[in-house]
Design a protein around this motif. Structure first.
Motif, mmCIF file in Angstrom:
data_model
loop_
_atom_site.group_PDB
_atom_site.id
_atom_site.type_symbol
_atom_site.label_atom_id
_atom_site.label_comp_id
_atom_site.label_asym_id
_atom_site.label_seq_id
_atom_site.Cartn_x
_atom_site.Cartn_y
_atom_site.Cartn_z
ATOM 1 N N HIS A 247 0.826 -1.219 0.000
ATOM 2 C CA HIS A 247 0.000 0.000 0.000
ATOM 3 C C HIS A 247 0.855 1.261 0.000
ATOM 4 C CE1 HIS A 247 -3.798 -2.050 0.173
ATOM 5 N NE2 HIS A 247 -3.400 -2.749 1.225
ATOM 6 N N GLN A 248 1.945 1.260 0.749
ATOM 7 C CA GLN A 248 2.827 2.425 0.767
ATOM 8 C C GLN A 248 3.502 2.602 -0.587
ATOM 9 O OE1 GLN A 248 3.274 4.743 3.372
ATOM 10 N NE2 GLN A 248 4.157 5.829 1.643
ATOM 11 N N LEU A 249 3.941 1.507 -1.193
ATOM 12 C CA LEU A 249 4.571 1.588 -2.508
ATOM 13 C C LEU A 249 3.590 2.070 -3.567
ATOM 14 C CD1 LEU A 249 6.719 -1.666 -2.460
ATOM 15 C CD2 LEU A 249 7.555 0.691 -2.431
ATOM 16 N N GLU A 250 2.342 1.625 -3.471
ATOM 17 C CA GLU A 250 1.330 2.074 -4.432
ATOM 18 C C GLU A 250 1.095 3.573 -4.298
ATOM 19 O OE1 GLU A 250 -2.947 0.615 -6.120
ATOM 20 O OE2 GLU A 250 -2.683 0.569 -3.957
ATOM 21 N N LEU A 251 1.010 4.066 -3.081
ATOM 22 C CA LEU A 251 0.837 5.504 -2.852
ATOM 23 C C LEU A 251 2.044 6.273 -3.381
ATOM 24 C CD1 LEU A 251 -0.627 7.953 -1.626
ATOM 25 C CD2 LEU A 251 0.531 7.420 0.533
ATOM 26 N N ASP A 252 3.242 5.810 -3.060
ATOM 27 C CA ASP A 252 4.455 6.480 -3.527
ATOM 28 C C ASP A 252 4.525 6.499 -5.047
ATOM 29 O OD1 ASP A 252 5.134 6.821 -0.874
ATOM 30 O OD2 ASP A 252 6.648 5.221 -0.865
ATOM 31 N N MET A 253 4.123 5.401 -5.680
ATOM 32 C CA MET A 253 4.152 5.345 -7.135
ATOM 33 C C MET A 253 3.148 6.321 -7.737
ATOM 34 S SD MET A 253 3.430 2.345 -9.876
ATOM 35 C CE MET A 253 1.684 2.571 -9.688
ATOM 36 N N ARG A 254 1.966 6.421 -7.135
ATOM 37 C CA ARG A 254 0.964 7.369 -7.644
ATOM 38 C C ARG A 254 1.474 8.807 -7.540
ATOM 39 N NH1 ARG A 254 -4.228 5.209 -8.456
ATOM 40 N NH2 ARG A 254 -4.387 3.053 -7.736
ATOM 41 N N LEU A 255 2.140 9.122 -6.446
ATOM 42 C CA LEU A 255 2.726 10.456 -6.283
ATOM 43 C C LEU A 255 3.831 10.679 -7.309
ATOM 44 C CD1 LEU A 255 2.839 10.646 -2.392
ATOM 45 C CD2 LEU A 255 1.295 11.898 -3.927
ATOM 46 N N TRP A 256 4.651 9.660 -7.547
ATOM 47 C CA TRP A 256 5.714 9.753 -8.539
ATOM 48 C C TRP A 256 5.132 9.984 -9.936
ATOM 49 C CZ3 TRP A 256 7.197 6.563 -12.687
ATOM 50 C CH2 TRP A 256 8.464 6.831 -13.215
ATOM 51 N N LEU A 257 4.055 9.264 -10.269
ATOM 52 C CA LEU A 257 3.400 9.453 -11.560
ATOM 53 C C LEU A 257 2.845 10.864 -11.710
ATOM 54 C CD1 LEU A 257 1.527 6.050 -11.992
ATOM 55 C CD2 LEU A 257 3.392 6.937 -13.426
ATOM 56 N N HIS A 258 2.257 11.375 -10.636
ATOM 57 C CA HIS A 258 1.735 12.739 -10.641
ATOM 58 C C HIS A 258 2.877 13.728 -10.875
ATOM 59 C CE1 HIS A 258 -0.986 16.013 -9.851
ATOM 60 N NE2 HIS A 258 -0.151 16.482 -8.924
ATOM 61 N N TRP A 259 4.005 13.493 -10.220
ATOM 62 C CA TRP A 259 5.178 14.352 -10.386
ATOM 63 C C TRP A 259 5.713 14.279 -11.808
ATOM 64 C CZ3 TRP A 259 10.482 12.991 -10.954
ATOM 65 C CH2 TRP A 259 11.351 14.057 -10.833
ATOM 66 N N GLN A 260 5.642 13.106 -12.448
ATOM 67 C CA GLN A 260 6.125 12.915 -13.819
ATOM 68 C C GLN A 260 5.287 13.679 -14.836
ATOM 69 O OE1 GLN A 260 8.881 11.033 -14.996
ATOM 70 N NE2 GLN A 260 9.392 11.129 -12.830
ATOM 71 N N GLU A 261 4.035 13.970 -14.504
ATOM 72 C CA GLU A 261 3.133 14.657 -15.452
ATOM 73 C C GLU A 261 3.522 16.114 -15.652
ATOM 74 O OE1 GLU A 261 -0.798 14.199 -13.947
ATOM 75 O OE2 GLU A 261 -0.956 12.125 -14.606
ATOM 76 N N ARG A 262 4.327 16.663 -14.788
ATOM 77 C CA ARG A 262 4.692 18.088 -14.901
ATOM 78 C C ARG A 262 5.394 18.398 -16.165
ATOM 79 N NH1 ARG A 262 6.761 20.175 -9.134
ATOM 80 N NH2 ARG A 262 4.930 19.686 -7.949
#
Length: 79
Positions: A64-79
């Protein structure tokens, strides 16, 4: 993940495979591990239900923590 079924004689053979998007080639290895765990769990549980997430956590206790971190990373990649 994909599942392909083929008829071979009188038998039905299935083949499972996992393909990871090229977007993740520069991702931290922990995210790739989480993705593989997620897709492997789909081979047993098709829906995102309680049993699915229990299986994910069984294979990767920090799922669950890795999934959250990955979602945040993906959001950061969209910039």
């Amino acid at each position: 993940h994909t599942t392909q079924s083929r008829v071979q004689g009188s038998k039905l053979k299935s083949h499972n495979s996992i393909t990871v998007a090229s977007l993740f080639k520069d991702a931290p290895p922990e995210f790739l591990r989480m993705i593989v765990v997620h897709e492997l769990a789909h081979f047993k549980e098709h829906d995102h239900n309680k049993a699915f997430y229990q299986l994910c956590c069984h294979m990767e206790p920090e799922y669950h923590q890795l999934e959250l971190d990955m979602r945040l990373w993906l959001h950061w990649q969209e910039r």
